[in-house]
Design a protein around this motif. Sequence first.
Motif, PDB file in Angstrom:
ATOM      1  N   ILE A 183      -4.576  -0.858   5.639  1.00 15.33           N
ATOM      2  CA  ILE A 183      -3.850  -0.651   4.388  1.00 15.33           C
ATOM      3  C   ILE A 183      -3.733  -1.982   3.652  1.00 15.33           C
ATOM      4  O   ILE A 183      -3.291  -2.974   4.233  1.00 15.33           O
ATOM      5  N   LEU A 222      -9.790   4.495   0.282  1.00 16.28           N
ATOM      6  CA  LEU A 222      -9.039   5.720   0.075  1.00 16.28           C
ATOM      7  C   LEU A 222      -7.655   5.370  -0.453  1.00 16.28           C
ATOM      8  O   LEU A 222      -7.102   4.333  -0.106  1.00 16.28           O
ATOM      9  N   GLU A 223      -7.094   6.246  -1.269  1.00 17.86           N
ATOM     10  CA  GLU A 223      -5.686   6.071  -1.633  1.00 17.86           C
ATOM     11  C   GLU A 223      -4.838   6.638  -0.507  1.00 17.86           C
ATOM     12  O   GLU A 223      -4.882   7.835  -0.216  1.00 17.86           O
ATOM     13  N   GLY A 224      -4.080   5.782   0.141  1.00 17.67           N
ATOM     14  CA  GLY A 224      -3.231   6.228   1.238  1.00 17.67           C
ATOM     15  C   GLY A 224      -1.958   6.870   0.728  1.00 17.67           C
ATOM     16  O   GLY A 224      -1.706   6.942  -0.484  1.00 17.67           O
ATOM     17  N   GLU A 230      -6.650   1.833   1.023  1.00 18.51           N
ATOM     18  CA  GLU A 230      -6.892   1.492   2.416  1.00 18.51           C
ATOM     19  C   GLU A 230      -8.350   1.724   2.762  1.00 18.51           C
ATOM     20  O   GLU A 230      -9.022   2.587   2.189  1.00 18.51           O
TER      21      GLU A 230
END
Lengths: 256, 256, 256
Positions: A183, A222-224, A230
């Motif tokens: 992250i 990716l959008e966490g 992240e």
Amino acid sequence: MRPVALLTDFGLADHYVGVLHAVLEREAPGVGRIDLGHQVPPGDVWTACFLLRCAWSSLPADAVVLAVVDPGVGGDRRPLAARIGGRWLVAPDNGLAAAIGVAAEVVTLDWQRMGLATPSATFHGRDLFAPAAARLARGDDPATLGDRVAPDGLEPCPIPEPDGNGGTWHAVVIHVDRFGNLITNLRAAAVLQTAVAWYGAPRPARRAGSYSEAAPGEVVLLEGSAGLLELAVNRGSAAALTGLSRGDDVDIASGT
Amino acid sequence: MRPVALLTDFGLADHYVGVLHAVLEREAPGVGRIDLGHQVPPGDVWTACFLLRCAWSSLPADAVVLAVVDPGVGGDRRPLAARIGGRWLVAPDNGLAAAIGVAAEVVTLDWQRMGLATPSATFHGRDLFAPAAARLARGDDPATLGDRVAPDGLEPCPIPEPDGNGGTWHAVVIHVDRFGNLITNLRAAAVLQTAVAWYGAPRPARRAGSYSEAAPGEVVLLEGSAGLLELAVNRGSAAALTGLSRGDDVDIASGT
Amino acid sequence: MRPVALLTDFGLADHYVGVLHAVLEREAPGVGRIDLGHQVPPGDVWTACFLLRCAWSSLPADAVVLAVVDPGVGGDRRPLAARIGGRWLVAPDNGLAAAIGVAAEVVTLDWQRMGLATPSATFHGRDLFAPAAARLARGDDPATLGDRVAPDGLEPCPIPEPDGNGGTWHAVVIHVDRFGNLITNLRAAAVLQTAVAWYGAPRPARRAGSYSEAAPGEVVLLEGSAGLLELAVNRGSAAALTGLSRGDDVDIASGT
């Protein structure tokens, strides 16, 4: 009664966490108690700030958060209760409050004012912070905990902000979770959907909307769940695959 | 309703702890439940006694403590409920009650008297101890659990007492906590503030009032939160630095 | 209010479990919350099925079980609430419901129907499953969660059934617990008390009624607390002694 959420670096092998719960139940019988986590590495304020920030907005709007990650226990750091929005954070002044935002109201915790026994040298969680959290949970006036102080002099959060602009960002891995997701400190909203991440591999990681859009073994950006970008691998560990860990650089370019 | 505090060696990877909570909630809906810890090493009654002793006085005055560290499950050790002060301890008779003090009242747990199904061979926590704790939490008469027995025939606690006198004590490390603090069996009140500890290093550890009084990397002798002397290192691990572990000797001299 | 029991593979080092509890407390203040376990290995539906099956019958008769072991998050697996007996299971459709039994009633979870914000790509536990569990706990009509679907089309449980008959069974180790007990998929009721188990050693393990009937270091075949046969060692680890792990074969013959 306000519910109390607990975050510590006490681990679960000793009696320390149980004792915090015991004090809360003793001082505020029936209080709702939520464990946010107790596996923060010893003294790791950075991780505590990260976890607190991620959990904050999911908490009940009137929660009291008891956060005891306190490498300076027994030293001169200030014990505080800070109201941020409708929630109270009870913690040492070492960056935890600043990790969340600007406090509307801050009081120092004064064991004499609270009528407590002299705190031990090593366990202020039990002797000072938990009793203070229990009082706020019960609805006691914050002025009974100690002196009001200015909210603008609190210690800063140690997590760095990303460096850059809308085109290219120098981000940093700020947390590696159980699944090996790396992250970063860059919010997904700061870059385009076409952004790519350079992290030391010959080719950058491309954006994906979810794990299932990634090919097997592919590292994607990716959008966490906290809104941060992240590096992740579908059904695998990005940490294991890339060798990256906390503090490592990730350059994120918005792409075209 | 009395709150129930749980201590086991079940770990958190299986369903065992969850099942105890489930039985408590099923038999005493809404009961306050406090986890004192479940990471006691398998069958380690010594550690269970230590943790129980440290947490005991922080518990609500009317707590029921459900302590299931039971290497003898299925054998002939007696299952008990012991009242010590205003709290009840529900546990096998293997030293746990004696670790706390003298019981005012003791009953054996009799599954037939309680109207329970025949207990399994391996999980008396679920089948006997948790149902008994739930009944005490609800306020049932202890006589409904089983026969009253004499409080003076209980198994002794396995933790040794320190050996010595006001001048020099042969103490023993009885617990190593998450932070690497080496907790001994000697109460701080037994020695002067000038006491020093010999633990195998060329020079003894001196007394300090708190972590922050220690120099970086210095092993000091500190009064821990349970009133026991411990070897500690400011922002470090005394266990890692000294190589000591549970059972090792520490000689503590009151000094001059 | 129905109590909610939680089972996940989130571990305890991140904020994920705390956030589930926070959402439950926020959406159903005062709800009883029970942790069945969070150390399921990442994505290991098999272990989740096993733990759920073992804990199920101990739960309060009206419990809501929130089980989030969801390797397919963001993909096309269906999020469900399934009523089995008087309890609800809220989980992805990946075998968890089928592990328990035949559902009497099943609804898919529809975030729009529930009036929720668009779920994140990675944390449906927080964004969909926990809000659904909270509604069922509060007593909301299941029809407000989503569409009713046929209960007979659910994904099967991945744990294999034992192969054989009343004479000889080819069983499999389906779980190794903290104590090193090797739990098989064969119910004790399927064989005679004289059964023996062949597991690779020159001599088979004999049946024992409890740990204490075993000689020191002897591997015995025992009825565990879930009614399944297990290889066990009194005050020792059968896993360490035999080298067996999950998936390994154990042949169990009823004997004479």
